[in-house]
Structure formats: structure tokens, C-alpha cells
Design an enzyme around this catalytic site. Structure first.
Site, PDB file in Angstrom:
ATOM      1  N   ASP A 102       0.973  -1.097   0.161  1.00 22.18           N
ATOM      2  CA  ASP A 102      -0.020  -0.073  -0.053  1.00 22.18           C
ATOM      3  C   ASP A 102       0.775   1.094   0.049  1.00 22.18           C
ATOM      4  O   ASP A 102       2.131   1.132   0.053  1.00 22.18           O
ATOM      5  CB  ASP A 102      -0.831  -0.134   1.138  1.00 22.18           C
ATOM      6  CG  ASP A 102      -2.440   0.535   0.889  1.00 22.18           C
ATOM      7  OD1 ASP A 102      -2.246   1.312   0.145  1.00 22.18           O
ATOM      8  OD2 ASP A 102      -3.225  -0.019   1.570  1.00 22.18           O
ATOM      9  N   ASP A 116      -9.870   3.401  -3.836  1.00 28.44           N
ATOM     10  CA  ASP A 116     -10.558   1.960  -3.497  1.00 28.44           C
ATOM     11  C   ASP A 116     -12.043   1.984  -4.266  1.00 28.44           C
ATOM     12  O   ASP A 116     -12.777   3.277  -4.256  1.00 28.44           O
ATOM     13  CB  ASP A 116     -10.870   2.136  -1.989  1.00 28.44           C
ATOM     14  CG  ASP A 116      -9.549   1.847  -1.375  1.00 28.44           C
ATOM     15  OD1 ASP A 116      -8.600   1.831  -1.871  1.00 28.44           O
ATOM     16  OD2 ASP A 116      -9.556   1.643  -0.077  1.00 28.44           O
TER      17      ASP A 116
HETATM   18  C1  GLA Z   1      -6.339   1.131   1.329  1.00 27.13           C
HETATM   19  C2  GLA Z   1      -6.169   0.360   0.053  1.00 27.13           C
HETATM   20  C3  GLA Z   1      -7.294  -0.670   0.333  1.00 27.13           C
HETATM   21  C4  GLA Z   1      -6.926  -1.707   1.776  1.00 27.13           C
HETATM   22  C5  GLA Z   1      -6.785  -0.631   2.749  1.00 27.13           C
HETATM   23  C6  GLA Z   1      -6.396  -1.127   4.155  1.00 27.13           C
HETATM   24  O1  GLA Z   1      -7.202   1.892   1.265  1.00 27.13           O
HETATM   25  O2  GLA Z   1      -6.149   0.884  -1.060  1.00 27.13           O
HETATM   26  O3  GLA Z   1      -7.380  -1.729  -0.503  1.00 27.13           O
HETATM   27  O4  GLA Z   1      -5.776  -2.258   1.614  1.00 27.13           O
HETATM   28  O5  GLA Z   1      -5.909   0.486   2.496  1.00 27.13           O
HETATM   29  O6  GLA Z   1      -5.926  -0.375   4.832  1.00 27.13           O
END
Ligand code: GLA
Length: 384
Positions: free
Chosen positions: A126, A183
């Protein structure tokens, strides 16, 4: 390590967020086998953020949460492997993960070594809390290089959300797949907006380093960690078909222990998966929509398959039924070629031959049609 097809699997984040554990991993692994996901190609079982203790151990290594994973990670990975699956884990290029657990910044080689020791096969990486002003490519190259030298094949899944022009540098980092977008939430609007955004990155997606449109929300119906109202079954089918046709990695986010049978069928649709997993990822291209011929919420995409067939997907992410057009000259079959298409609808099995140079079909709101098409001689049949 070379990854020849878009990776497929299951990821804990969309449904479970913080609430993951060894027991959950075991149950999901069992269901992936029992209900046919593994055999359909879903190979990786990935735990996302929140598996770690809040501080590193005295030796500088990440420590699995003692309550959630009381036996550490090795037995968890061993169990997943015993089911013929692969095990994935999560970390972050910043000092902290997005949920505030220790990230891998300045610990890349230590963490890669620990993951290898535990039997990890996949790392989602991430982008939260990265030091400002630090070149993102360098951050991801560190972990890519660490993984490539850790002594185990570990698939590198970069998750920088398309930020900082990810597409332009990510293929220098060793990433086998890379998030092209932020996301995806579980809503019709979320799916529609994601579908519009993807086109920008398709030309950068290729065999071995796939643009990832984010985990699937198919079958979640507003439950879990990313629900914003949820969707209807029809748009879940369109979402899955779109991700599959365009060559995205396919990671299920729903709770497959209790998913509706109709949604399981969508996720296990072998014909759609076969398009996703075609031997070759020629760049899919848009042949309508985007204000040119069809409404912008109704993209039409074509992808040349390794067999010489064309996969044509016609999507209606809008709120009204639409008559949608696919002019064949846009896929290289102008009338002068003497060729046309025999199109097989992968959902209904119906076959139609295009005789007018333009394929037209009505697609209900939220629905889609994916065709596998053969190129044939244009033959109008006997003259009257
Ligand atoms: C980010 C990523 C998600 C998930 C969260 C976890 O938002 O894009 O896919 O992995 O972190 O904290």
C-alpha cells in the site's frame, strides 16, 4: 518470477477489514476448495491490513497479532498451501499502513525475508504514510528488489491507487499487478465511476504487469467494510464481466461462506473467466461510448483474443435501457474486407451473424452483454 495471466484470488479487506484471524483464513480456504473457487482459478488467499501487532519486535521484525494469529503466520500459510492455494499478505511502502500498523519503509529487506520464511506467496503493498517528497518509484523499487531477492517466488501487488502517475513508473518496480485507481466501494456509482476511469490505464496494462481495478464487490449487497448502499445482482454481473474482459486481476471481496448462489455463479462463470485468462493480453480498446456513439455510461470494448476471436463487451452502467451500437469497421472489419462476425452471447448461448456492418442490441439498465466473436466471410445467402 513471471506471471502469465491476471492473478485471481480472494482478499479479506472488503468484507472483514480489521476482523481477520487464523480461523477465518482456514474457513475461507476450505470454502475456496469446497465451492469450486480454486478450481475456477482463484488461487491466492490474501489477508489485507490489520494482521500485525502495533509495534515491531525487538529484532525489528513485524509481529503477527498475537490474538488473531496466535501461532504466527507459518502455520496459516501451511494450511493454505495444504489446500492447493497460495497465501498472500499485506504491507505498506510508508512508515505506517493505512490502518496505522507498522509499514515497511526502511525495513523492506527485513520484511521480505520474513515473508519468505513464513511461506508467503503474494504481497499487496500500500501507499499510506509514505514520506513526503520521496520518489514513489524508488519506494516501490526497494520492495520489488527485496522480493525478487528473498529466495521465494512472491507476487508483488503494488497498491498506490493510480496516484502520482503510477502507470508511468510502476512497471520499473517489479510489480506483477498494480492498482490503477482508488478504492472501489460497494455502490452503483462507485462501479460506474471506476469503469470510466479505467480507460486511461489500459494501454499501460500488459502481460506480466497487470492494471488492477481493485477487489470485486460482487455479491456484497452493502455488507462489510466498503458498503455504501450495495448494488443489485445485475450490476454485480456487469462489474465482474467488465473487470474480466479488460484483463484486471480478479480478487473476490465478498464473504464466500455465505454468498448468494446466484452471485457465486457469476464469480465462477467459466466463459467469462476464460476471456480474462486468455493466453494473451492484447490491449482492450473502446469502440463506442465516451460521447462518440453511445452514451458515456455505456462503454463498448473489444479485445482481440489469442485464438483470433474478438471479445466484445457492451455495458450499460446507466439507469435506463439503451439501444447500443457496435460498428464493425471500428474493430477492423469494414465492408471492403468481405468479413463479418458471428457473435456468441456468453450468457444466453445465442448466436447471431452481423449482416449490416453494425451490431445493435438493447441492453437493460445495469446490465451487459459479452460476446465471443468469430471472424467469417460475409455471406448474405442466396439472392431472391
Ligand atoms: C487502502 C487500500 C485498500 C486496503 C486498505 C487497508 O485503502 O487501497 O485496498 O488495503 O488500504 O487499510
Amino acid at each position: 518470477m513471471v506471471v502469465k495471466k491476471p492473478p485471481m484470488g480472494w482478499n479479506s479487506w472488503n468484507t472483514f477489514g480489521y476482523d481477520i484471524s487464523e480461523d477465518l483464513v482456514r474457513e475461507i480456504a476450505d470454502v475456496m476448495v469446497r465451492d469450486g473457487y480454486r478450481d475456477a482459478g482463484y488461487e491466492y488467499l490474501v489477508i489485507d491490513d490489520c494482521w500485525q501487532e502495533p509495534v515491531r519486535g525487538a529484532d525489528g521484525r513485524l509481529v503477527p497479532d498475537r490474538k488473531k494469529f496466535p501461532n504466527g503466520m507459518k502455520p496459516v500459510a501451511d494450511y493454505v498451501h495444504s489446500k492447493g492455494l497460495k497465501f498472500g499478505i499485506y504491507s505498506c511502502a510508508g512508515v505506517l499502513t493505512c490502518e496505522g500498523f507498522p509499514g515497511s519503509y526502511e525495513h523492506e529487506f527485513t520484511d521480505a525475508a520474513a515473508f519468505a520464511e513464513w511461506g508467503v506467496d503474494f504481497l499487496k503493498y500500500d501507499y499510506c504514510f509514505h514520506p513526503s517528497g520521496f520518489d514513489p518509484a524508488t519506494l516501490y523499487r526497494r520492495m520489488g528488489t527485496a522480493l525478487a531477492n528473498c529466495g521465494r517466488d512472491i507476487l508483488f501487488s503494488a497498491c498506490s491507487w493510480g496516484a502520482d502517475e503510477t502507470r508511468k513508473w510502476v512497471k520499473s518496480t517489479g510489480a506483477h499487478m498494480w492498482r490503477a485507481t482508488g478504492d472501489l466501494n460497494d455502490s452503483v456509482g462507485g462501479i460506474r465511476e471506476h469503469a470510466k476511469m479505467i480507460d486511461r490505464d489500459l494501454k499501460y496494462s500488459a502481460e506480466g504487469s497487470y492494471a488492477d481495478f481493485d477487489m470485486l464487490v460482487v455479491g456484497m449487497f452493502g455488507k462489510g467494510n466498503v458498503g455504501v448502499g450495495g448494488c443489485d445482482a445485475e450490476i454485480y454481473r456487469s462489474h465482474f464481466t467488465f473487470w474480466a474482459q479488460l484483463g484486471s486481476p480478479l480478487f473476490i471481496g465478498a464473504d464466500i461462506r455465505s454468498i448468494a448462489p446466484e452471485m457465486r455463479e457469476v464469480l465462477l462463470d467459466r466463459e467469462v473467466i476464460a476471456v480474462n485468462q486468455d493466453e494473451c493480453l492484447w490491449q482492450p480498446y473502446e469502440i463506442g461510448g465516451a460521447g462518440w456513439w453511445n452514451p458515456s455510461e455505456c462503454p463498448v470494448y473489444c479485445r482481440l483474443l489469442s485464438t483470433g476471436e474478438l471479445a466484445i463487451g457492451i455495458y450499460n452502467f446507466g439507469e435506463h435501457d439503451q439501444k447500443l451500437c457496435t460498428p464493425l469497421d471500428r474493430v477492423g472489419l469494414s465492408q471492403g474486407t468481405g468479413k463479418t462476425l458471428v457473435m456468441r452471447d456468453l450468457r444466453t448461448g445465442e448466436i447471431e451473424t452481423v449482416l449490416t456492418g453494425v451490431h445493435k442490441t438493447t441492453v437493460p439498465a445495469h446490465s451487459c452483454k459479452l460476446y465471443r466473436c468469430r471472424v467469417v466471410d460475409l455471406d448474405y445467402g442466396p439472392l431472391p
